[in-house]
Design an enzyme around this catalytic site. Sequence first.
Site, short mmCIF file in Angstrom:
data_model
loop_
_atom_site.label_atom_id
_atom_site.label_comp_id
_atom_site.label_asym_id
_atom_site.label_seq_id
_atom_site.Cartn_x
_atom_site.Cartn_y
_atom_site.Cartn_z
N LYS A 1 55.13 -27.22 13.82
CA LYS A 1 54.14 -28.35 14.33
C LYS A 1 55.04 -29.49 15.08
CE LYS A 1 51.83 -28.66 10.07
NZ LYS A 1 50.30 -28.52 10.38
N ARG B 1 46.41 -20.55 3.20
CA ARG B 1 45.48 -19.51 2.87
C ARG B 1 46.28 -18.39 2.32
NH1 ARG B 1 43.16 -19.48 9.14
NH2 ARG B 1 43.84 -21.82 8.40
#
Length: 503
Positions: A282, A356
């Site tokens: 990120k 996920r």
Amino acid sequence: MNTRLVSQAMKGLVCDVLIVGAAQRGKEGKDMALSPAAREVDQLLDGLISSMYANGEFKGTVGETSQIYTMGKLAARRVIVVGLGNVEKLQSHTFRRASGIAVRFAQSRGAKRLALALDTQEPEIDAAEIVQATVEGALLGAYRFTKYLTTQTTGQGVEDMLFVSKDAESKALQEAFRRGTIMAEGANFARDMVNEQPAVLTPSEMARRASAMAREFGLECRVLDRPQMEELGMGGLLGVARGSAEPPKFIILRYRGAPQSKEEIALVGKGITFDSGGLSLKPAAGMESMKGDMGGAAAVIGAMQIIADLKPKVNVLGLVPTTENMPDGASYHPGDVLRLMNGKTIEIVNTDAEGRLALADALSYAVKEGCSPIIDIATLTGACMVALGAKRAGLFCNNDELRDELMEAGEFAGEKFWPMPIDEDYQENIKSHIADIKQTGGRYGGAINAAKILEHFIGEASWAHLDIAGTEFIEGKQAYMEPGATAFGARALAGLVLKRAEK
Ligand code: BES
Ligand code: ZN
Ligand code: ZN
């Protein structure tokens, strides 16, 4: 903190600050609508509150506050009048906001002993709901995360809170008072975990806190380590964990409130204790907020505490897959194919879409345990934050009844959701040429694509997915919470479980 629900006249309440509510009425909301307690105080103060309205100094909008020194006319040293907005729009959540705001206001001005007399004569709102919301707002409002402050700051010292209601002896109100207290305590326990620095709140530390809570509240708790996860084939959670020096944990909390029943609700929380993005690193700006990527896990652990404390007659399984997501020579790569617990394979395209994967294994675990409904809660996508902002969390659901229950539980808790689609058409986005599914489905509809991935792991269960990326952490100050963790979802999930037990 000492809290009590009592029935007492305003004049003799011994405290630093007495908080009363004042609403507005009429088309433009210009007319005064004092609550019964505020009216009593107004008389004791020779009509000072009424004259504030008459002079336009106080309008009664939600959260508006005015502080009055009583000069010995009441035992309370100060009175804080807090606005409740238009009486026609009054809801129980209004009381949560108003009480939180007033408590924060009083606390920031050094008050230690508070009395709250927030009531109304409006027939639409149940007195028990007002009591519960007022207590929640006050305790959530008084919360501070001060562990790392080395200088003495004002505004953290509330010690006593007296809640005043004319029907304080009634069983319904005492129960509501207890429910509100327990709800706020569970949420504040969760907030402590989210606010904690990521070097301290590792997966192991979260497991320690969860099991200490389980011991205290009488829940079953098991924590799986890497070898057991390998045995179960949890390739998603283990794949994400590969880059981290911290060992992953799989936390299992079990509450059996209905031992005769086979039905069990599963609550599943994303527990990424720090999400750097992994190899798909990120950007630096804002990365510190990714210590909160275990907000879903905290909400589940907090909800389990509330449930264990309130003891509804249902069975609940709380599951938390937890790991860090870090870049390292051993990290999983974009291009890898992982095999998850239910046997399905997934092509990795972005290691920052790690939630996920961890959740998928936990959902498979819940399916294997025969749970239904399964409700997961996760800081899953920036896309959901873009779609709904910081006020509502995304609600994805394959069952209309469950969706309605969650919408209602969210409204009641002041943790609001908004229904999002999971139509079959979106399935196209997550097709892969080399695996059963592709991990991400492109930029557009990112929150929905993520939900579509999760849907592959829920078997036949009725299922809801709550994306709390936008709501679990607040930057600026908000009504009844200081900046930082909100524990969004903890109270709504516990509320849903309590409602189910009543059916
Ligand atoms: N933890 C983030 C999502 C997030 C973003 C939570 C902002 C809270 C605030 C998640 O793991 C993530 O990075 N998701 C990616 C998915 C993408 C790579 C498909 C995202 O949303 O950008
Ligand atoms: Zn991520
Ligand atoms: Zn994440």
